[in-house]
Structures are given as structure tokens and as C-alpha cells.
Design a protein around this motif. Structure first.
Motif, PDB file in Angstrom:
ATOM      1  N   ASN A 260     -12.375 -41.372  25.880  1.00 51.31           N
ATOM      2  CA  ASN A 260     -13.150 -42.579  25.635  1.00 51.31           C
ATOM      3  C   ASN A 260     -12.591 -43.731  26.477  1.00 51.31           C
ATOM      4  O   ASN A 260     -13.336 -44.478  27.123  1.00 51.31           O
ATOM      5  CB  ASN A 260     -13.111 -42.939  24.153  1.00 51.31           C
ATOM      6  N   HIS A 300     -20.254 -31.329  25.858  1.00 54.16           N
ATOM      7  CA  HIS A 300     -20.528 -32.002  24.583  1.00 54.16           C
ATOM      8  C   HIS A 300     -19.556 -33.160  24.365  1.00 54.16           C
ATOM      9  O   HIS A 300     -19.929 -34.219  23.848  1.00 54.16           O
ATOM     10  CB  HIS A 300     -20.418 -31.006  23.429  1.00 54.16           C
ATOM     11  N   THR A 301     -18.297 -32.983  24.787  1.00 55.23           N
ATOM     12  CA  THR A 301     -17.289 -34.032  24.620  1.00 55.23           C
ATOM     13  C   THR A 301     -17.591 -35.251  25.481  1.00 55.23           C
ATOM     14  O   THR A 301     -17.516 -36.395  25.012  1.00 55.23           O
ATOM     15  CB  THR A 301     -15.902 -33.484  24.978  1.00 55.23           C
ATOM     16  N   ARG A 303     -20.468 -35.835  27.461  1.00 55.62           N
ATOM     17  CA  ARG A 303     -21.856 -36.266  27.619  1.00 55.62           C
ATOM     18  C   ARG A 303     -22.145 -37.543  26.827  1.00 55.62           C
ATOM     19  O   ARG A 303     -22.891 -38.428  27.282  1.00 55.62           O
ATOM     20  CB  ARG A 303     -22.782 -35.135  27.149  1.00 55.62           C
ATOM     21  N   ARG A 304     -21.544 -37.668  25.651  1.00 57.32           N
ATOM     22  CA  ARG A 304     -21.803 -38.841  24.810  1.00 57.32           C
ATOM     23  C   ARG A 304     -21.118 -40.095  25.343  1.00 57.32           C
ATOM     24  O   ARG A 304     -21.441 -41.207  24.915  1.00 57.32           O
ATOM     25  CB  ARG A 304     -21.331 -38.574  23.374  1.00 57.32           C
ATOM     26  N   LEU A 305     -20.182 -39.944  26.302  1.00 56.07           N
ATOM     27  CA  LEU A 305     -19.451 -41.082  26.857  1.00 56.07           C
ATOM     28  C   LEU A 305     -20.042 -41.570  28.173  1.00 56.07           C
ATOM     29  O   LEU A 305     -19.773 -42.694  28.594  1.00 56.07           O
ATOM     30  CB  LEU A 305     -17.983 -40.722  27.079  1.00 56.07           C
ATOM     31  N   VAL A 307     -23.211 -42.604  30.297  1.00 56.36           N
ATOM     32  CA  VAL A 307     -24.567 -43.094  30.078  1.00 56.36           C
ATOM     33  C   VAL A 307     -25.463 -42.543  31.174  1.00 56.36           C
ATOM     34  O   VAL A 307     -25.204 -42.714  32.366  1.00 56.36           O
ATOM     35  CB  VAL A 307     -24.601 -44.633  30.088  1.00 56.36           C
TER      36      VAL A 307
END
Length: 313
Positions: A260, A300-301, A303-305, A307
Motif C-alpha cells: 500500500n 488480487h493483492t 489490483r485494488r491498489l 487505479v
């Protein structure tokens, strides 16, 4: 910024198969491995046959990438550019130039490689060797619109005693190689076991303007085991060069790096390159099915970080 993967761990698949699978797993870019055809190491795939790469080959690859909505973030061949055998060093340089030619034909900005080291010489003599042999490669790339990037992997496996054999492993060396004309392919996983803070190192490299590409690999450290073996790792009974006993590489999400924060620092600095997963995780490796599962976990780890851009499919 796009999420990509380095294809080197998928030597059992061809480029067409990888390009079809990657978007389904959430990937938008490929860092394409281009070792010489016939390389037999598990992480030395030849997904581009750059020897004799033609305009027709470039058209075919561009069409393949376009049909799956993928970009190519870099062409990658990590040979020892300071190899102690002059004939072998020349062979490595010839192949690297072929990678540069292929990247140029494809309109790819970056070729990722290693600085390397002649392990039979002191580091000071290696500096002189590098200053003689590497700038012509940098100029060759620049003349074709390509930037050479050196990854910060220590390549301790190239040294008989496990010492760093790629002179690109620390921020001090990044400054030196930047003076030679190289950019940096930043991989944070190599830094913690060397005692280097990956966040401080990234901030330094971004401030210096040398980060051209990012590889995403994680690391798992057993500090109690380090107290037994020391920083250079297991000596008695070592089964392989990677059997150090106190740390191992992991996919993002299964190690201890703060992704993150790493991704946020990249955005804060205005980094506009790509982030490519490099899979060397022994837990999620060994078979093609497990390797693909590991790449799905990594996607998955991260991809959400990352944009997605407005035009991303």
C-alpha cells in the motif's frame, strides 16, 4: 500505471497463451522475457525470439498485444554484462543488442538487464570494466529510442560464496550506474535482507529520477534463523544457491512488504511506468497450475491498489 507480469516464470506457455490468460487474471501489461532460445533455467524464458527479429515479427506481436488489450512494459534479458570470460561477455552483449533492436521495433521504451560482475576481480576493477564496456550499450539503446534499465537484484547465486554478483544492489550503486547512463528497474524484495530500507531506497531513486520500471516481488524473513546463519545465509548443507535458510521470495500478499505504501509513493512521485509481478515464490511454484494460482493471488493483492485508467478495458 498498469499492473503487469514478468513472463519469465511461465516458460511452459508461449506468448500467445500468456497474452490470452493475463487479462482474465487482471493484468494489463507484460514484461516480456527474451533470454536466448534454449535457456533452460526456470526463470529464463524466451517469449520473444529476438535473434533475427523482423518487421513482420513486430507486427505480429503488436497485433497479439492489441487483440488482448495489453501493453509491453519492457523487454527483459538479465545476463552478466561484466562476465569474466570475454567471449561469453561478447555473446551476452550481442544478445542484449538484439533485445534492444526488438524493443525498438515494437516501440517499447525499456530493456531490463543486469550490470553484472566479473567475480574474479575486485569491485574497484569491475568499476573500470563497466566504465569501458557498458556506455557503448547505453548509446546503442539510446540511438534506437530505448533506455537500458538495471535491476537491483544482487545475484548472489552467481558468486561461489553467495556475495553480490550484480553491481546494482544498493542506492550508492544506483547513483554510479546512472552516471553510466542506466536507469533502474526497482524490485523492493532484494533490499530487506541486505539491510536496506526499501521505502527510503525507493524515495531516493524517485527523487533522482532514475526509476523506469518496477518489479513487484515480496520477501519473507525469519529473523531467528538469521541469528543462526548470518546475513550471507546457510553454509553447511546448502542445497542450492537460493537455500539461504532465513529468507525467501514470496508473491505480493504473502510476504512482509508494505505494498500500500510502495504504490502510494509511486503515485505521489508521479511515476507513470508499470508494475510487473515477478514470480519466484517456492510455495506457489513448482507446477504451471500453482504458478498461475500464485499470479492470481498477486494480481488480487495489487489490483485494488493500482487505479485503472479511464480507457482500460
Amino acid at each position: 500505471m498498469k499492473l503487469g507480469l514478468l513472463t519469465a516464470a511461465l516458460g511452459q506457455m508461449n506468448l500467445e497463451q500468456i497474452a490470452a490468460w493475463a487479462p482474465q487474471a487482471g493484468y494489463q501489461a507484460l514484461e516480456v522475457a527474451a533470454w536466448p532460445v534454449g535457456s533452460d533455467h526456470i526463470h529464463q524464458a524466451a517469449h520473444l525470439d529476438v535473434a533475427g527479429f523482423t518487421a513482420d515479427d513486430a507486427d505480429r506481436v503488436r497485433e497479439l498485444m492489441g487483440s488482448h488489450g495489453l501493453a509491453i512494459s519492457a523487454v527483459t534479458y538479465c545476463g552478466n554484462n561484466l562476465h569474466g570470460d570475454p567471449a561469453e561477455r561478447d555473446r551476452i552483449h550481442r544478445h542484449l543488442r538484439a533485445c534492444i533492436d526488438a524493443a525498438s521495433a515494437l516501440g517499447v521504451r525499456h530493456v531490463t538487464t543486469f550490470i553484472g560482475r566479473d567475480i574474479g576481480l575486485p569491485v574497484a576493477d569491475n568499476f573500470k570494466l563497466a566504465e569501458e564496456h557498458l556506455p557503448p550499450l547505453v548509446r546503442y539503446a539510446a540511438d534506437r529510442g530505448v533506455k537500458l534499465l538495471a535491476e537491483n537484484c544482487p545475484m548472489e547465486g552467481w558468486h561461489p560464496d553467495g556475495y553480490p554478483a550484480n553491481l546494482a544492489y544498493s542506492p550508492e550503486l544506483w547513483d554510479w550506474m546512472a552516471d553510466l547512463g542506466f536507469g533502474l528497474a526497482y524490485d523492493p524484495s532484494h533490499l530487506p535482507w541486505l539491510g536496506i530500507d526499501p521505502i527510503e531506497a525507493l524515495e531516493h531513486a524517485l527523487h533522482a529520477g532514475i526509476v523506469g520500471h518496477v518489479q513487484a516481488k515480496d520477501i519473507q524473513i525469519d529473523e531467528r534463523a538469521r541469528s543462526r546463519y548470518g546475513v550471507f545465509g546457510k553454509t553447511v548443507g546448502r542445497a542450492s544457491t537460493t537455500d539461504v535458510g532465513w529468507w525467501r521470495y514470496r508473491i505480493p500478499g504473502r510476504g512482509q512488504l508494505d505494498w500500500n505504501r510502495i504504490i502510494d509513493i509511486l503515485y505521489s512521485a508521479g511515476y507513470s511506468g508499470d508494475v510487473a509481478i515477478e514470480h519466484e515464490d517456492p510455495v506457489w511454484g513448482g507446477t504451471l497450475d500453482k504458478t498461475l494460482q500464485g499470479l492470481q493471488i498477486a494480481a488480487h493483492t495489487l489490483r485494488r491498489l493500482i487505479v485503472a485508467s479511464p480507457n482500460t478495458q
